[in-house]
Scaffold this active site. Sequence first.
Site, short mmCIF file in Angstrom:
data_model
loop_
_atom_site.label_atom_id
_atom_site.label_comp_id
_atom_site.label_asym_id
_atom_site.label_seq_id
_atom_site.Cartn_x
_atom_site.Cartn_y
_atom_site.Cartn_z
N HIS A 1 4.06 11.13 5.27
CA HIS A 1 3.40 11.12 6.58
C HIS A 1 4.37 10.58 7.62
CE1 HIS A 1 -0.83 10.89 4.57
NE2 HIS A 1 -0.36 12.12 4.65
N HIS B 1 2.71 8.91 -0.10
CA HIS B 1 1.54 8.77 -0.96
C HIS B 1 1.79 9.57 -2.23
CE1 HIS B 1 -1.03 7.13 2.30
NE2 HIS B 1 -0.25 7.89 3.08
N HIS C 1 0.82 -1.21 0.00
CA HIS C 1 0.00 0.00 0.00
C HIS C 1 0.86 1.26 0.00
CE1 HIS C 1 -3.44 -2.51 0.76
NE2 HIS C 1 -2.96 -2.92 1.91
ZN LIG Z 1 -0.20 8.00 5.10
#
Ligand SMILES: [Zn+2]
Length: 243
Positions: free
Chosen positions: A127, A110, A83
Amino acid sequence: MKKAILLACVMLASTSAFSSSKSHWAYSGHEGPENWAKLSADNIACSGNNQSPINLSGFIESELTPITFNYKKAGDEILNNGHTVQVNYKKGSHIQIEGQTFELLQFHFHAPSENVINGKSYPMEAHFVHADIKGNLAVIAVMFEKGAENKGLKNAWSKMPEEAGDKHSLTTVMSANDLLPENRDYYRFNGSLTTPPCTEGVRWFVMKNTVSASDKQISSFSHVLHEANNRPLQNVNARVILK
Ligand SMILES: [Zn+2]
């Protein structure tokens, strides 16, 4: 492919208590964001009112106190969980904010960005995930713009885990400091994890200033994930966004 995805989900569940979900999920198709809340009882928060990411706009002027950063050079492992690509951090690096101390656990990426600022999307967002002693979460977000090569990413990207489930140790240990802008003014709001189980009560601090990464650095990240890994924008609802 199916096997790789399965492996990724098993791994997520076992390596990170904070960003994991026991259910299998994806960024598109039947297991995509629209259905996350329905995939498992664990994901009920995904349909909550304080979800991330959001479009940051309509800011309320506020006296935000500076974040104190105590980051060591301690990012020693890079993994691809199917992911995202994530750098795990050894214990002992903290931020202090709003009278509390949060330990840096990991940072990940991301592409394109999840949060957008005044409607503007960025090609990549990092993040930095922190937790306090009670397990309360704080995420610092940094937007990347396309431009000069990012020196902080260089070593980690040279060990880019190509397949879901791949994990490499970083011989040149990374500092999260190298990925932050010099000026650390931020926007502040309450939100959630952007992946299942979408847990709410996450304090979000989005850096106002961006950093750069080269076209090649951004595309080599997108390449290993095979698809965009940004959750669609969520409703702001009753929340305030401070600046
Ligand atoms: Zn994230």
